[in-house]
Design an enzyme around this catalytic site. Sequence first.
Site, PDB file in Angstrom:
ATOM      1  N   GLY A  16       0.822  -1.206   0.000  1.00 47.93           N
ATOM      2  CA  GLY A  16       0.000   0.000   0.000  1.00 47.93           C
ATOM      3  C   GLY A  16       0.853   1.252   0.000  1.00 47.93           C
ATOM      4  O   GLY A  16       2.047   1.201  -0.290  1.00 47.93           O
ATOM      5  N   ASN A  17       0.236   2.369   0.317  1.00 46.44           N
ATOM      6  CA  ASN A  17       0.987   3.623   0.371  1.00 46.44           C
ATOM      7  C   ASN A  17       0.413   4.496   1.481  1.00 46.44           C
ATOM      8  O   ASN A  17      -0.569   4.134   2.134  1.00 46.44           O
ATOM      9  CB  ASN A  17       0.967   4.330  -0.991  1.00 46.44           C
ATOM     10  CG  ASN A  17      -0.449   4.690  -1.402  1.00 46.44           C
ATOM     11  OD1 ASN A  17      -1.078   5.561  -0.807  1.00 46.44           O
ATOM     12  ND2 ASN A  17      -0.967   3.998  -2.408  1.00 46.44           N
TER      13      ASN A  17
END
Length: 404
Positions: free
Chosen positions: A210-211
């Site tokens: 993810g980020n």
Amino acid sequence: MTERPRVILGVAGGIAAYKAAELVRRLTETGHDVRVVPTEGALRFVGEATWAALSGHPVATDVWAGAHEVPHVRLGREADLVVVAPATADLLARAAHGLADDLLTNVLLTARCPVLLAPAMHTEMWEHPATRANVATLRGRGTVVLDPAVGRLTGADTGRGRLPDPADLADLARLLLARPAALPRDLAGRRVLVTAGGTREPLDPVRFIGNRSSGRQGYALALVAAARGAEVTVVAANVALPDPSGATVLPVTSAAELRDVTLAAAADEDAVVMAAAVADFRPALAESVKIKKSGGAPAPVELVATADVLSDLLAARRPGQVVVGFAAETGDAEADWLEHGRRKLARKGADLLVVNPVGDGLAFEVPDNGGVVLAADGGEVEVPTGPKTALAATVWDLVAARLR
Ligand code: CTP
């Protein structure tokens, strides 16, 4: 110390008056000098002591108290912003007709600062032609009148009529203090789509790549667009924030899901703003069972490219649709962050590209953001670091100009 912005919070007589207490707290905690002016009706719902304790000031309730200080003129004149939450149908009517039969309406007549009215009432009252006409009159004079939110009302009924979330009202109040003309009604009748948050690409049922995008900038864009009259849809990738007032939220998880939902919804939109941080790569294989640590050294994760949603949107755009991209950039040996943004706009071909410098605690998971909005026609608008709603307002200024 610079002087604290002076906010008059008018509270009219509706059950949502109790929610205004949270608004007072949010505004005082963020450094505003808040004076509460409740109507007589409001005081039947929430007493004077609550307002005095939360605001740290005595509460002015009528024009006759302390007449030597002429409070009915002084309060409005000295205000930097007047907010009325909740604004009842009765308050809207009195404001629209310029009545001055209590302290709050006197304040509204003497104030020369921005005025933000947050209506709350039963759906029938909001939809009544008399209320529609009063709202139109007030908006025509430049008063910001929000639409009430849809949801559960006082009784067992649901519909349009709820007070917008106090956190959103606080954000809009701060925006108007920073930029008094930030909420014109220029997106009325327009449909806009905003993507927000960050996608997650599964490795197995438990883990993902993810980020750090929180969705705050996308939600600020949605809130400001709704306050400017737009019908707003948000495609939200893993956002853990309350829905922005006035927007319809479609939750998604992965880049592929975000692409499908966004492209399907975009066909009917006047503008699409891609504020989401979309993964460029995903694991080639998402294991259907949890990857175990037993079994020695882990296998390297093979990545494959995801589709570029912005490019797909541009390829499928309908005539006149405005498409906005975002680019979080860092500088490197080759070019600084802004130059990387200029190259990205040339490469991607959106109408507008919002470029933010990132790294060192900038942009992610914080309430402030700044950067430069680049336009395909060569225009560049710098947005100083400030609330994400202020950057949002600049984006909508530029979008509205292109929709005209
Ligand atoms: N974007 C998208 N689909 C992707 C990746 C990005 O639609 N798979 C959108 C983002 O929402 C953003 C814009 O494209 O509006 C720019 O994203 P960014 O990741 O900065 O662009 P890239 O072209 O992936 O460039 P970079 O090589 O810097 O990652």
